[in-house]
Design a protein around this motif. Structure first.
Motif, PDB file in Angstrom:
ATOM      1  N   UNK A 129       0.811  -1.214   0.000  1.00 57.74           N
ATOM      2  CA  UNK A 129       0.000   0.000   0.000  1.00 57.74           C
ATOM      3  C   UNK A 129       0.838   1.255   0.000  1.00 57.74           C
ATOM      4  N   UNK A 130       1.842   1.303  -0.909  1.00 57.50           N
ATOM      5  CA  UNK A 130       2.912   2.289  -0.751  1.00 57.50           C
ATOM      6  C   UNK A 130       2.968   3.359  -1.836  1.00 57.50           C
ATOM      7  N   UNK A 131       1.929   3.511  -2.644  1.00 53.39           N
ATOM      8  CA  UNK A 131       2.019   4.533  -3.683  1.00 53.39           C
ATOM      9  C   UNK A 131       1.665   5.930  -3.175  1.00 53.39           C
ATOM     10  N   UNK A 132       1.236   6.036  -1.901  1.00 54.91           N
ATOM     11  CA  UNK A 132       0.915   7.350  -1.330  1.00 54.91           C
ATOM     12  C   UNK A 132       0.966   7.263   0.195  1.00 54.91           C
ATOM     13  N   UNK A 133       0.817   8.403   0.834  1.00 48.35           N
ATOM     14  CA  UNK A 133       0.664   8.465   2.279  1.00 48.35           C
ATOM     15  C   UNK A 133       1.833   7.919   3.075  1.00 48.35           C
ATOM     16  N   UNK A 144      10.964  -2.058  -2.504  1.00 51.44           N
ATOM     17  CA  UNK A 144       9.923  -2.505  -3.430  1.00 51.44           C
ATOM     18  C   UNK A 144       8.608  -1.885  -2.985  1.00 51.44           C
ATOM     19  N   UNK A 145       8.052  -1.091  -3.876  1.00 49.96           N
ATOM     20  CA  UNK A 145       6.856  -0.307  -3.584  1.00 49.96           C
ATOM     21  C   UNK A 145       5.630  -1.102  -4.022  1.00 49.96           C
ATOM     22  N   UNK A 146       4.963  -1.720  -3.065  1.00 53.42           N
ATOM     23  CA  UNK A 146       3.797  -2.532  -3.379  1.00 53.42           C
ATOM     24  C   UNK A 146       2.568  -1.664  -3.585  1.00 53.42           C
ATOM     25  N   UNK A 147       1.870  -1.868  -4.701  1.00 52.80           N
ATOM     26  CA  UNK A 147       0.667  -1.098  -4.998  1.00 52.80           C
ATOM     27  C   UNK A 147      -0.176  -1.866  -6.002  1.00 52.80           C
ATOM     28  N   UNK A 179      -2.344  -0.440  -8.350  1.00 53.03           N
ATOM     29  CA  UNK A 179      -2.510   0.250  -9.630  1.00 53.03           C
ATOM     30  C   UNK A 179      -1.164   0.498 -10.302  1.00 53.03           C
ATOM     31  N   UNK A 180      -1.029   0.019 -11.531  1.00 52.88           N
ATOM     32  CA  UNK A 180       0.248   0.122 -12.239  1.00 52.88           C
ATOM     33  C   UNK A 180       0.657   1.575 -12.465  1.00 52.88           C
ATOM     34  N   UNK A 181      -0.285   2.398 -12.889  1.00 51.73           N
ATOM     35  CA  UNK A 181       0.038   3.788 -13.184  1.00 51.73           C
ATOM     36  C   UNK A 181       0.517   4.539 -11.958  1.00 51.73           C
ATOM     37  N   UNK A 182      -0.246   4.427 -10.880  1.00 51.81           N
ATOM     38  CA  UNK A 182       0.123   5.148  -9.666  1.00 51.81           C
ATOM     39  C   UNK A 182       1.352   4.538  -9.005  1.00 51.81           C
ATOM     40  N   UNK A 183       1.455   3.212  -9.045  1.00 48.67           N
ATOM     41  CA  UNK A 183       2.605   2.563  -8.439  1.00 48.67           C
ATOM     42  C   UNK A 183       3.903   2.911  -9.137  1.00 48.67           C
ATOM     43  N   UNK A 184       3.901   2.829 -10.455  1.00 53.06           N
ATOM     44  CA  UNK A 184       5.118   3.125 -11.202  1.00 53.06           C
ATOM     45  C   UNK A 184       5.471   4.608 -11.132  1.00 53.06           C
ATOM     46  N   UNK A 185       4.452   5.475 -11.132  1.00 51.64           N
ATOM     47  CA  UNK A 185       4.714   6.918 -11.015  1.00 51.64           C
ATOM     48  C   UNK A 185       5.367   7.241  -9.675  1.00 51.64           C
ATOM     49  N   UNK A 186       4.880   6.614  -8.612  1.00 44.84           N
ATOM     50  CA  UNK A 186       5.460   6.850  -7.287  1.00 44.84           C
ATOM     51  C   UNK A 186       6.897   6.340  -7.232  1.00 44.84           C
ATOM     52  N   UNK A 187       7.130   5.148  -7.787  1.00 42.39           N
ATOM     53  CA  UNK A 187       8.478   4.584  -7.788  1.00 42.39           C
ATOM     54  C   UNK A 187       9.433   5.443  -8.613  1.00 42.39           C
ATOM     55  N   UNK A 188       8.957   5.934  -9.758  1.00 44.63           N
ATOM     56  CA  UNK A 188       9.813   6.765 -10.612  1.00 44.63           C
ATOM     57  C   UNK A 188      10.197   8.060  -9.906  1.00 44.63           C
ATOM     58  N   UNK A 189       9.243   8.660  -9.197  1.00 45.64           N
ATOM     59  CA  UNK A 189       9.544   9.900  -8.481  1.00 45.64           C
ATOM     60  C   UNK A 189      10.648   9.676  -7.455  1.00 45.64           C
ATOM     61  N   UNK A 190      10.616   8.526  -6.784  1.00 44.91           N
ATOM     62  CA  UNK A 190      11.653   8.230  -5.803  1.00 44.91           C
ATOM     63  C   UNK A 190      12.988   7.896  -6.488  1.00 44.91           C
ATOM     64  N   UNK A 191      12.919   7.219  -7.622  1.00 42.69           N
ATOM     65  CA  UNK A 191      14.160   6.964  -8.378  1.00 42.69           C
ATOM     66  C   UNK A 191      14.781   8.282  -8.836  1.00 42.69           C
ATOM     67  N   UNK A 192      13.927   9.222  -9.229  1.00 41.05           N
ATOM     68  CA  UNK A 192      14.435  10.531  -9.652  1.00 41.05           C
ATOM     69  C   UNK A 192      15.137  11.255  -8.512  1.00 41.05           C
ATOM     70  N   UNK A 193      14.789  10.881  -7.272  1.00 40.04           N
ATOM     71  CA  UNK A 193      15.462  11.445  -6.102  1.00 40.04           C
ATOM     72  C   UNK A 193      16.716  10.664  -5.719  1.00 40.04           C
ATOM     73  N   UNK A 194      17.058   9.676  -6.550  1.00 39.86           N
ATOM     74  CA  UNK A 194      18.290   8.930  -6.331  1.00 39.86           C
ATOM     75  C   UNK A 194      18.147   7.665  -5.511  1.00 39.86           C
TER      76      UNK A 194
END
Length: 249
Positions: free
Chosen positions: A11-15, A32-35, A37-52
């Protein structure tokens, strides 16, 4: 296969879940960000990858046996062990609708919706059981795995029985009470294997679950979760904690 230490948060794509992934990733773990919804899950993971941070999305619906089994197979094909499991996914259907104009919960147990309670238990109680069981082989492959069940102050029967210390949220609160019992059960079974299992109460945090009415930030809430997820050897197991220490069952 990789020998890097790995953490999974459901339940890790938000909050609170997202902030927990951020904090665990910041310790050097691969997160590993469990979620669902593919769109929201991958978007959340990408944002964190962008932070290194080293973060990947893992498709995971804790209310589905098939989804949990598939996620375990996926992770098993990618890693040799799982060092941290945070069972964070949780729901409270009907909670926001029952908030009065002053932000207080106003639905008594006599008007609790049984269908809402069943849905709540499927995610908040049976979800952590499904996930822990499915990922247990990977957890046992770690030399010192940590499991954190994200509970709530509302799971404390002692607080609920006190004088006005907790709102009477029967469905959600009792699901967290059950989760506390599950925490103790897994802790007893797994202590001989070096796995510590504890319940965390992050406090009344501003999230979608309560229409952002909570008074705490996700940064504050994630503190106790990360603390329990990164316990040193010899730490507690089978306990129920907030950032100030042990809580009454």
């Amino acid at each position: 296969m990789t020998t890097q230490m790995n953490a999974l948060v459901t339940g890790a794509n938000k909050g609170i879940g997202l902030e927990t992934v951020r904090r665990l990733g910041g310790t050097g773990l691969k997160a590993w960000l469990g979620a669902r919804d593919a769109g929201r899950g991958e978007a959340a993971a990408k944002a964190l990858r962008d932070d290194g941070l080293d973060v990947e999305w893992l498709e995971l619906d804790v209310s589905s046996d098939d989804s949990v089994a598939a996620a375990a197979r996926t992770l098993t094909a990618r890693v040799s062990s799982l060092d941290v499991l945070v069972n964070n996914a949780g729901i409270a259907p009907g909670y926001v609708d029952a908030l009065g104009p002053n932000g207080r919960y106003e639905r008594p147990p006599s008007r609790e919706d049984v269908a809402d309670m069943k849905a709540t238990y499927d995610v908040n109680v049976f979800g952590p059981v499904r996930v822990t069981q499915a990922f247990l082989p990977l957890l046992l492959a770690s030399p010192a795995a940590r499991i954190v069940m994200v509970s709530s102050y509302l799971g404390s029967i002692a607080r609920a029985a006190g004088n006005g210390q907790s709102p009477n949220v029967m469905g959600y609160g009792s699901s967290k009470t059950a989760l506390n019992a599950i925490t103790v059960a897994f802790a007893k079974e797994l202590s001989s294997r070096g796995i510590m299992v504890n319940a965390a109460a992050p406090g009344y945090t501003a999230t979608d679950l309560n229409a952002n009415k909570g008074g705490r930030t996700v940064q504050q809430a994630a503190g106790i979760i990360v603390q329990l997820a990164t316990l040193e050897a010899g730490g507690p197991t089978g306990g129920y904690f907030d950032e100030n220490g042990s809580l009454p069952w």
